[in-house]
Design an enzyme around this catalytic site. Structure first.
Site, PDB file in Angstrom:
ATOM      1  CG  ASP A 186      -2.126   0.943   1.018  1.00  0.00           C
ATOM      2  OD1 ASP A 186      -2.057   1.795   0.112  1.00  0.00           O
ATOM      3  OD2 ASP A 186      -3.114   0.844   1.771  1.00  0.00           O
ATOM      4  CD1 TRP A 187       0.494   5.764  -3.347  1.00  0.00           C
ATOM      5  CD2 TRP A 187       0.051   3.580  -3.440  1.00  0.00           C
ATOM      6  NE1 TRP A 187       0.438   5.387  -4.668  1.00  0.00           N
ATOM      7  CE2 TRP A 187       0.171   4.073  -4.765  1.00  0.00           C
ATOM      8  CE3 TRP A 187      -0.192   2.225  -3.280  1.00  0.00           C
ATOM      9  CZ2 TRP A 187       0.028   3.255  -5.891  1.00  0.00           C
ATOM     10  CZ3 TRP A 187      -0.336   1.418  -4.408  1.00  0.00           C
ATOM     11  CH2 TRP A 187      -0.230   1.933  -5.676  1.00  0.00           C
TER      12      TRP A 187
END
Ligand code: BGC
Length: 983
Positions: free
Chosen positions: A365-366
């Site tokens: 995920d970012w």
């Protein structure tokens, strides 16, 4: 330097060196607070440097503005600011003091459950279904240079391309840059796309074909916009906590429903050649503390889950997605059992890649990647967006640091080869090497600008040429039809006393009940109104446009009619048909007088308008919103603070019900919501005759609602979660943790298997509306249940089959250092993440502190051996069939649901204790259209996995062979009319 010993690949004793993470002594990557975790032998975090904690807190304050908006807890405050700040300061100090206590406590004694080590990463390339793609990938990867391999695995940095995520190409071998874009309900940050209904609405349809069709349409749009990888569907959060901020992105609070919907969506997306990403792996169940710093703490929450619960609930839907051939899995922000998900070797290497046989690639995920070498060893294959611990600072944990780590031997060459091969194989597997379908061009829209011209890497301050970044290509085709169908089929009719609905567009002509209502009104007002128009009132801000659907960034506020939650899962609406607009258009105005009150203020008479006490029918709208934790609206910080209707919705309903036709008018309540809402304040009011739960309908909201209200579509939606009578009814496990209980907040999933309906059933709590509930304008009868065994019962699946194909093998020699240097004359953009090194004479070798357990050879899981797990787990063991008759007065679609009751009393495992089971679990559903008077047979195929529980001792799925399975097929989880069969 030197050759890496292949026999020791991945095992302690190979070449060593410093962690890429550690190699930059000025970096802000190290978190002091990781220390207690690093002492945890099971943690896969890399060693922190002690000196940098003060620097970090400053850094946190200076974090760049995240262009898609940042949580600003104090925004909008002015004079009371000082007071508020002082108060917050005191609270913070108190929390810090408490935090220090808990910090100490957890330092010595983590809550329970730790994440065991699982090394090395199983290589991709063992499934026959992927064999061709791996062969091609192997040929390509073998020709890549070290920086090219690193390019494939590392994002170029936040806003360094036009999509929300881009890796870099391997130019010399012809591998293009991949374009990654959110999200689960449409193409984020793009123009001329469809705003589909959200996942929770799709779950409420219980319609497999629509799940597939929506995924397919979404992918057609993605491809036409130049996207390779869609960042959806979302099956985690699962919905443990009904107030969890992002539950609406997924399909409902049950692993089976999530699994089917997720897998159908993956199949739909990938049928168009676009790679799907199943997310977020795993247990990102709440927004509070989901990631470091966003909530003021240096670490994310740890979701502490026991082995059985992880398998039977949270990892289950990911198994379906892997079985469906998903190309990518996104690991989540949070920790699981005190190890960050994106660096958790048990989760990624053990469960995902060994047990579930995942052949694609794991993407972070970012900024969910929290360390360098250790995440590579733990099974992460791609880091996104490329930036490391801080946003948009250009300092990656991989990129050049990964190059360095491979050169100094800390990351085995074989691991990097596997990362790159998994990504390239996924690209081939989806046919993206076909340039006609996937031209090697950047997307034809920019996530960061609405102008035609702009720069390709707006995240870099370096001067760049202006190019055409937005071509405004319309990709909507006729997808509004699917959006409308999903929205209409996702509407759940919860109440319909005296068959008030459907109503007629023609007013009184065929409005049964309303004729008698006229008589009553005539008595109240003293008029004889046997003729004249039907007077209908529409109430509530949620019926109208407000300031337009795109008024708030990322849809991060609740205003106007609610059609989506907020965050990365939201899109720019191309249009939004509001409920009032559809009603205005569709009521025959020569027969119906429509009165509008499009706010939540107390409704009053207006001059020249019909009085409220003259209204025969009142349709009142209310809603509840939530979203992703990077932004907040009022007291909704991502997660909802409660389950109440928002903006005074309850009061509005109560007032309208009291005033509508002087209390004698009929009231229809329409709700748009991200999840369950409490209805206790008004549900028993005598004139609240109908309740329509319209979820989050997307752009076709009003049309879909009108389809159901006027009876063009017979409602067939069913609740994808339980609606309780209070938040407490969901139990202790159902409560969001709003205040941290430590520096590393510890959230114990102590309720185990008992979430949502499983908890209500276990505790015998009556919900307001149970899981699976939904009414129709017709009625169905179920009968003639038949149980047909296909195989005999046995406790364990067949032995794990050996690999049909072997993973590609490459030279494991450490490449020549010179390969890694910046090419001569290379133009460097500031902050852009590159794989190259300026020099190599600073490479350091030395003993590398591999995680504990790194040298322990793992036994392969008996539950593994194929995509989605041991193939025997997917074999059908029993078929249950039922007859369904439409015995009502209209055509309609029925949703028979099969609930399994496990045989009780059996003992399992070495301890010999009695195996505990939920009262019932969903293990089958279908949706079938049955004409009035018609009948049909529905078959449910139950696999070995469906009939098993996770045996912790056995470390495998175990089918109870004692007693009998009970199969109940009904129209909800508590349907009294369910039919019953046994095996
Ligand atoms: C979200 C992901 C999303 C990513 C990229 C993150 O904040 O958790 O779901 O795909 O951003 O926008």
């Amino acid at each position: 330097m030197g050759a890496h010993d292949p026999s020791k690949e991945g095992l302690l004793g190979g070449h060593s060196g410093r962690d890429a993470h550690d190699s930059d002594s000025d970096s802000d990557f190290d978190l002091d607070a990781t220390e207690p975790l690093d002492r945890d032998p099971f943690s896969t975090n890399s060693s922190p440097s002690k000196s940098q904690s003060a620097f970090l807190s400053n850094k946190a304050a200076q974090r760049p503005h995240r262009p898609w908006s940042v949580r600003r807890p104090l925004a909008g405050r002015s004079r009371c600011c000082v007071g508020v700040l002082a108060f917050i300061g005191v609270v913070w100090l108190l929390l810090a003091a408490g935090g220090a206590f808990v910090y100490k406590k957890y330092r010595d004694e983590p809550a329970y459950g730790r994440s065991p080590p699982w090394y090395p990463t199983p290589k991709g390339g063992i499934a026959s279904t992927w064999a061709g793609s791996y062969e091609k990938a192997a040929r390509m990867v073998a020709r890549m240079t070290l920086p090219e391999k690193v390019n494939v695995t590392t994002g170029t940095g936040w806003q360094m391309g036009l999509a929300v995520g881009t890796n870099a190409p391997a130019v010399h071998v012809g591998f293009p840059q991949l374009q990654l874009q959110d999200g689960p309900l449409g193409i984020r940050f793009a123009d001329n796309i469809t705003a589909f209904p959200a996942g929770i609405t799709v779950g409420a349809t219980w319609n497999r074909q629509l799940m597939y069709a929506r995924g397919k349409a979404h992918a057609i749009e993605a491809r036409a916009k130049g996207i390779n990888v869609l960042l959806g569907p979302c099956v985690g959060p699962l919905g443990r906590m009904p107030a969890g901020g992002r539950n609406w992105e997924g399909f409902g609070a049950d692993p089976y429903l999530q699994g089917v919907a997720g897998a159908e969506t993956v199949r739909g997306i990938q049928s168009e050649g676009v790679m799907a990403t199943i997310k977020h792996f795993v247990a990102n169940e709440q927004e509070h503390f989901r990631q470091p710093w966003e909530w003021g703490l240096p670490h994310a929450v740890s979701s502490n889950i026991d082995d059985r619960t992880l398998h039977e609930l949270y990892a289950w839907p990911f198994g379906d997605a892997v079985k469906a051939g998903v190309a990518s899995v996104m690991c989540s922000y949070n920790m699981v059992n005190n190890s960050y998900s994106c660096g958790n070797s048990k989760l990624l290497n053990g469960i995902l890649k060994d047990e579930l046989g995942f052949q694609g690639f794991v993407m972070s995920d970012w900024l969910a990647q929290r360390s360098g070498v250790s995440t590579a060893l733990a099974g992460l294959d791609m880091t996104m967006p490329g930036d490391g611990v801080g946003w948009a600072d250009g300092k990656s944990l991989w990129g050049s640091q990964l190059t360095r780590a491979v050169l100094n031997g800390s990351v085995p060459v074989g691991r990097l080869n596997d990362m790159a091969t998994r990504i390239v194989a996924s690209w081939y597997q989806l046919g993206q090497d076909d340039e006609k379908k996937f031209p090697r061009e950047p997307p034809n829209f920019s996530s960061w600008s609405n102008d035609r011209l702009g720069v390709m890497a707006p995240g870099s301050p370096s001067a760049q040429d202006q190019v055409e970044v937005n071509k405004f290509i319309d990709v909507q085709a006729n997808h509004s039809v699917i959006a409308r169908e999903v929205a209409a089929e996702g509407i759940v009719l919860l109440r319909n006393d005296n068959d008030l609905l459907p109503i007629s567009r023609q007013g009184f002509t065929d409005a049964k009940l309303l004729n008698s209502r006229r008589e009553i009104l005539a008595r109240v007002t003293g008029e004889d109104r046997k003729t004249g128009k039907l007077k209908v009132g529409v109430f509530g801000e949620d019926a109208g446009p407000g300031s337009g659907p795109n008024f708030c960034k990322d849809r991060g506020c609740n205003q106007g009619t609610l059609a989506s939650g907020w965050g990365s899962g939201a899109v720019e609406f191309p249009y939004l048909v509001t409920p009032v607009e559809a009603l205005r258009k569709q009521f025959n105005t020569s027969e119906v007088e429509l009165h509008e009150h499009l706010t939540n203020d107390s409704p009053t008479h207006k001059a020249g308008e019909a009085g409220l006490d003259e209204l025969e029918l009142c349709i009142v709208f209310a809603n509840a919103d939530s979203g992703e934790g990077f932004t907040k609206w009022g007291d909704v910080s991502g997660d909802r603070p409660d389950l109440n209707l928002q903006k005074g919705g309850d009061d509005l309903i109560v007032k309208v019900s009291a005033k509508c036709g002087a209390g004698y008018g009929d009231v229809v309540v329409v709700i748009h919501a991200v999840g369950p809402v409490l209805m206790e304040k008004w549900i028993d009011l005598p004139n609240v005759k109908a309740v329509v739960f319209a979820n989050l309908p997307g752009e076709e909201s009003g049309n879909a609602l009108a389809d159901v209200l006027f009876g063009d579509v017979n409602p067939s939606g069913h609740l994808p979660y339980t609606i309780g009578k209070s938040l407490e009814d969901y139990g202790p496990g159902g409560q969001v943790m709003y205040l941290p209980n430590g520096v590393v907040p510890q959230q114990d999933f102590g309720e185990g298997l008992y979430i949502d309906y499983r908890y209500f059933d276990k505790k015998n709590i009556s919900p307001r509306f149970e899981f699976g509930f939904g009414l129709s304008y017709t009625s169905f009868e179920l009968s003639d249940i038949k149980v047909e065994p296909k195989r005999s019962k046995s406790p364990l699946p067949k032995p794990r089959p050996s690999n049909v194909v072997e993973p590609p093998s490459y030279s494991t020699d450490i490449p020549d250092e010179k390969e890694a240097l910046f090419p001569a004359g290379f133009r460097v953009l500031e902050k852009y993440v590159y794989p190259y090194l300026e020099k190599t004479d600073d490479l350091v070798s030395g003993p590398y502190p591999y995680p504990d357990g790194y040298d322990k050879k793992q036994e392969l899981s008996g539950a593994g051996g194929g995509e989605g797990g041991n193939p025997d787990l997917w074999e059908v063991y029993v078929v249950v069939s039922v007859e369904v008759k439409n015995v009502g007065g209209r055509d309609g679609a029925v949703v028979p649901q099969l609930y399994l009751e496990y045989p009780t009393g059996g003992k399992g495992g070495e301890g010999g204790e009695v195996v505990d089971f939920p009262v019932r679990v969903l293990r089958g559903f279908d949706k079938e259209f049955v004409p009035k008077g018609g009948k049909t047979t529905i078959n449910f195929e139950l696999t070995r996995r469906d009939l098993s529980y996770w045996g912790v001792q056995e470390q495998n799925w175990v089918m109870p062979t004692w007693g009998e399975f009970v199969f109940k097929v009904g129209q909800s989880s508590r349907d009294g009319g369910a039919v019953e069969g046994r095996w």
